[in-house]
Design an enzyme around this catalytic site. Sequence first.
Site, PDB file in Angstrom:
ATOM      1  N   HIS A  99       1.932   3.819   6.851  1.00 24.70           N
ATOM      2  CA  HIS A  99       1.517   4.549   5.988  1.00 24.70           C
ATOM      3  C   HIS A  99       1.479   5.934   5.712  1.00 24.70           C
ATOM      4  O   HIS A  99       1.310   6.572   7.103  1.00 24.70           O
ATOM      5  CB  HIS A  99      -0.314   4.613   5.781  1.00 24.70           C
ATOM      6  CG  HIS A  99      -0.333   3.206   5.888  1.00 24.70           C
ATOM      7  ND1 HIS A  99      -0.943   2.429   6.214  1.00 24.70           N
ATOM      8  CD2 HIS A  99      -0.624   2.504   4.387  1.00 24.70           C
ATOM      9  CE1 HIS A  99      -1.441   1.228   6.055  1.00 24.70           C
ATOM     10  NE2 HIS A  99      -0.949   1.024   4.740  1.00 24.70           N
TER      11      HIS A  99
ATOM     12  N   SER B 195       1.115  -1.203  -0.066  1.00 20.32           N
ATOM     13  CA  SER B 195      -0.104  -0.083  -0.507  1.00 20.32           C
ATOM     14  C   SER B 195       0.674   1.151  -0.165  1.00 20.32           C
ATOM     15  O   SER B 195       0.627   2.024  -0.067  1.00 20.32           O
ATOM     16  CB  SER B 195      -1.062   0.251   1.444  1.00 20.32           C
ATOM     17  OG  SER B 195      -0.626  -0.086   2.515  1.00 20.32           O
TER      18      SER B 195
ATOM     19  N   ASP C  60      -0.608   6.785  10.126  1.00 15.04           N
ATOM     20  CA  ASP C  60      -0.643   5.786  11.261  1.00 15.04           C
ATOM     21  C   ASP C  60       0.470   4.821  11.804  1.00 15.04           C
ATOM     22  O   ASP C  60       0.314   3.377  12.368  1.00 15.04           O
ATOM     23  CB  ASP C  60      -1.839   4.762  10.633  1.00 15.04           C
ATOM     24  CG  ASP C  60      -0.985   3.965   9.392  1.00 15.04           C
ATOM     25  OD1 ASP C  60       0.326   4.157   9.319  1.00 15.04           O
ATOM     26  OD2 ASP C  60      -1.831   3.188   9.087  1.00 15.04           O
TER      27      ASP C  60
END
Length: 206
Positions: free
Chosen positions: A186, A13, A183
């Site tokens: 990310h 991601s 977080d």
Amino acid sequence: MKLEGRILFIGDSITESGRWKDPEQIGYGYVRLIRDYLITSYPNRFFDVINRGVSGNRIPDLLARWEQDVIDLQPDIVSISIGINDVWRQLDHPEKEQVYPEQFEQIYTELALQTKEKTKARLVFMEPTIIGEDIHSEGNKKLLPYVEIVQKMARRFHGILVPTHRVFLEYLQSRSPYRLTTDGVHMNSIGNMLMARTWIRAVEKF
């Protein structure tokens, strides 16, 4: 190495970074920053930047899609960023089947061998970044053997090492008030800039 041509970024991601919602399919993270830097820095060179990041991927997921997402596209440069989820799943989903360092190295070796055998691409190995903005976090301790494997891959396959983990830890040690992530994993825009700058500095040397 002349920096130009088809440059493919593959990972999780952190690499994906919204590419599915982006009309250009580049995403809004470090890959876009690198693409924009290259185009503006070398206006007379051709760049075809491809983002093949997929959220949640661990290294076995890369292996499953390597032929389609890398080999079939015949890139000139392949930049690999993987390892965060291989460690993070040990922390947030311990009930899952885990990818421990031995398997991580085995699969990473297979990815590099396939790329060398089936393409003419130069390999760029990005260290996994951080799990938690604390150098002593459990995630960052567990990351260390994975970081060392990425370093080993770069040496073994004569690739370019992007020392992302080291640079991120150095930033954390500086006690800057600005965060790198949303977080702990990310990237925010600052984290993406640090990743992009580290990649550019490493790759432009060659």
